[in-house]
Write an enzyme that holds these catalytic residues in place. Structure first.
Site, short mmCIF file in Angstrom:
data_model
loop_
_atom_site.label_atom_id
_atom_site.label_comp_id
_atom_site.label_asym_id
_atom_site.label_seq_id
_atom_site.Cartn_x
_atom_site.Cartn_y
_atom_site.Cartn_z
CE LYS A 197 113.34 59.78 37.82
NZ LYS A 197 113.22 60.82 37.02
NE ARG A 207 113.64 66.11 43.16
CZ ARG A 207 113.15 64.99 43.71
NH1 ARG A 207 112.90 65.37 44.96
NH2 ARG A 207 112.85 63.76 43.54
NE ARG A 218 110.48 63.95 41.19
CZ ARG A 218 110.05 65.41 41.06
NH1 ARG A 218 108.88 65.44 40.94
NH2 ARG A 218 110.84 66.13 40.74
CD GLU A 234 107.27 50.46 36.42
OE1 GLU A 234 107.14 50.81 35.09
OE2 GLU A 234 106.29 50.81 37.25
CE LYS A 249 117.29 59.86 37.30
NZ LYS A 249 116.51 60.91 36.56
CB SER A 275 122.32 65.15 40.89
OG SER A 275 121.41 64.61 41.52
CE1 TYR A 314 123.97 66.14 35.39
CE2 TYR A 314 124.23 64.19 36.76
CZ TYR A 314 123.25 65.14 36.31
OH TYR A 314 121.93 65.15 36.33
C1 PBG Z 1 112.98 63.96 36.40
C2 PBG Z 1 114.01 63.60 36.64
C3 PBG Z 1 114.85 63.60 37.64
C4 PBG Z 1 116.26 63.33 37.35
C5 PBG Z 1 116.08 63.25 35.90
N1 PBG Z 1 114.96 63.23 35.51
C6 PBG Z 1 114.69 64.10 39.01
C7 PBG Z 1 113.40 63.49 39.97
O1 PBG Z 1 112.83 62.46 39.50
O2 PBG Z 1 113.30 64.25 40.91
C8 PBG Z 1 117.25 63.07 38.36
C9 PBG Z 1 118.77 63.22 37.80
C10 PBG Z 1 119.77 63.42 38.67
O3 PBG Z 1 119.65 63.48 39.86
O4 PBG Z 1 120.90 63.46 38.24
N2 PBG Z 1 112.59 64.66 35.08
#
Ligand code: PBG
Length: 326
Positions: A197, A207, A218, A234, A249, A275, A314
Site C-alpha cells: 500500500k 479522505r 502517512r 511486503e 493499492k 477513489s 466503486y
Molecule cells: C485507510 C484507507 C485508505 C483507503 C482505504 N483504506 C486511505 C488512506 O490510506 O489514506 C483509500 C481508499 C480510496 O482512496 O479509495 N484506512
C-alpha cells in the site's frame, strides 16, 4: 511479395471472433464494492469529490448490500464514519461502533450470498487521523497499534465479518491479527491484507468520504511510490504471516507492482481501484472528455490483465450490470 503477410487482424474482424480470442475478462464475482456508512445518518449523504458514491445510512447500506448480492458481486468492503473520534480510535473496538454495527447489518442482509469484508484500520476513528495510535513524540506507535488491531479484529469477527482488511501498514499486523483470531477460536475469519500500500496522492477523495481529520501524511508507514521490489517484499511478508488474500493499492499507477506480486505469491491477489482513480474518470466523463462506460470497463480490464484476481471498485455494481448486458 513471396512471403504471405501475417494477418493478426483476421481475428479482429467480428465481435464474435474478438470475444472468442479475448485473453482477459471481468466477471461480477471478481468485483468488491467499497461502501461507507455514516453513524447517525438518516439519509445517504453524497460525497462531493466522488460523484455517485455516498456515505450510507444503516438503512441505505442494507439496500445497497442487497443490490450488490443480486448483481452477483463477490463482496463488499465496509468503512465506518463515526460521529466522535478520540486519540485511541475507541469507536473501532466498540461492539456498538458504527463499523461493527454495519458489518452485522450487511451480514444479516446478504447472508452467504456475498463476502462481507471490513477495513481494519484506525484512521477513520482517531482524532489525529493516523492509522495507528501515537507515542509521546507524536510518532505512530507500531506495536501498541498492533494490540488495538487485534482487538478490532475480534470485534469485527463478533459482528460476523468474513474477511478483515488490515490497511494500516503496521509491521506485523497480519501476524498479530491472525494470532488474536486463532486465540479466540475464530480460525474461520480470513484476512485480506493490504500487502503493498503506497502513500498516494490519489487517496484524496477518500479522505472526504470518511471525513478524515489527518494533518500531515502517512509516509512513515505507507510505502514510497518509488519502490516496486519493496511492494513484493511486503506482500511476501503478509503471506508468511498468514494472509489469505493480498492486495495492491492503488491499482492504476502500480500495475507493475500488481503483476510482480501476482507472479510472486500463490494466494489470490486483489487490487484496489481507489477513489482518485474513480474520480478522474468521473470528472473527465462529466466534462464530455471521455466515454464513461467503456472507460470504466477498460480500467477494470487493465487491472485484471496486470494480474488481479479480485478488484475493489466503486463501480462494482454498475460494472456488473454493464457486463451482464453486453
Ligand atoms: C485507510 C484507507 C485508505 C483507503 C482505504 N483504506 C486511505 C488512506 O490510506 O489514506 C483509500 C481508499 C480510496 O482512496 O479509495 N484506512
Amino acid at each position: 511479395m513471396d512471403v504471405p503477410v501475417i494477418r493478426p487482424r483476421r481475428l479482429r474482424q467480428t465481435p464474435a471472433l474478438r470475444r472468442l480470442v479475448a485473453e482477459t475478462s471481468i466477471e461480477p464475482r471478481q468485483l468488491v464494492l467499497p461502501m461507507f456508512v455514516r453513524e447517525g445518518a438518516t439519509e445517504p449523504v453524497q460525497i462531493g469529490s466522488m460523484p455517485g458514491v455516498v456515505q450510507h445510512s444503516r438503512d441505505s447500506l442494507r439496500k445497497a448490500v442487497a443490490e450488490a448480492a443480486e448483481t452477483g458481486l463477490g463482496g463488499v468492503m465496509l468503512f465506518g464514519v463515526p460521529t466522535s473520534k478520540d486519540p485511541q480510535g475507541s469507536a473501532a473496538v466498540d461492539p456498538d461502533g458504527i463499523l461493527n454495527v454495519a458489518i452485522a447489518d450487511a451480514v444479516a442482509e446478504a447472508g452467504d450470498a456475498l463476502s462481507v469484508m471490513a477495513d481494519l484500520c484506525l484512521d477513520e476513528f482517531t482524532s489525529h487521523g493516523h492509522c495507528g495510535v501515537l507515542d509521546d513524540h507524536g510518532r505512530v506507535d507500531n506495536d501498541r497499534t498492533l494490540a488495538i488491531y487485534a482487538e478490532m479484529a475480534l470485534a469485527q469477527a463478533a459482528a460476523g465479518v468474513h474477511l478483515v482488511g488490515p490497511s494500516g501498514m503496521m509491521d506485523g499486523q497480519v501476524a498479530a491479527i491472525r494470532a488474536a483470531l486463532d486465540g479466540a477460536d475464530r480460525t474461520d475469519v480470513g484476512i485480506l491484507a493490504y500487502g503493498a500500500k503506497y502513500a498516494s496522492a490519489f487517496y484524496g477523495p477518500f479522505r472526504e468520504a470518511v471525513d478524515s481529520s489527518l494533518e500531515g501524511d502517512r509516509r512513515t508507514y505507507q510505502q514510497d511510490p518509488a519502490n516496486a521490489r519493496e511492494g513484493v517484499r511486503e506482500a511476501l511478508l503478509d503471506v508468511e504471516q498468514g494472509a489469505d488474500i493480498v492486495m495492491v493499492k492503488p491499482a492504476l499507477a502500480y500495475l507493475d507492482v500488481l503483476r510482480q506480486v501476482r507472479d510472486a505469491v500463490d494466494i489470490p491477489v486483489a487490487a484496489y481501484n481507489i477513489s482518485g482513480e474513480y474520480s478522474m474518470v468521473e470528472a473527465a466523463a462529466a466534462n464530455g472528455w471521455i466515454d464513461r462506460e467503456p472507460a470504466i470497463l477498460e480500467t477494470l480490464l487493465s487491472i485484471r490483465r496486470a494480474g488481479a484476481d479480485i478488484i475493489l471498485t466503486y463501480w462494482a455494481t454498475e460494472a456488473a450490470r454493464l457486463l451482464q448486458h453486453r
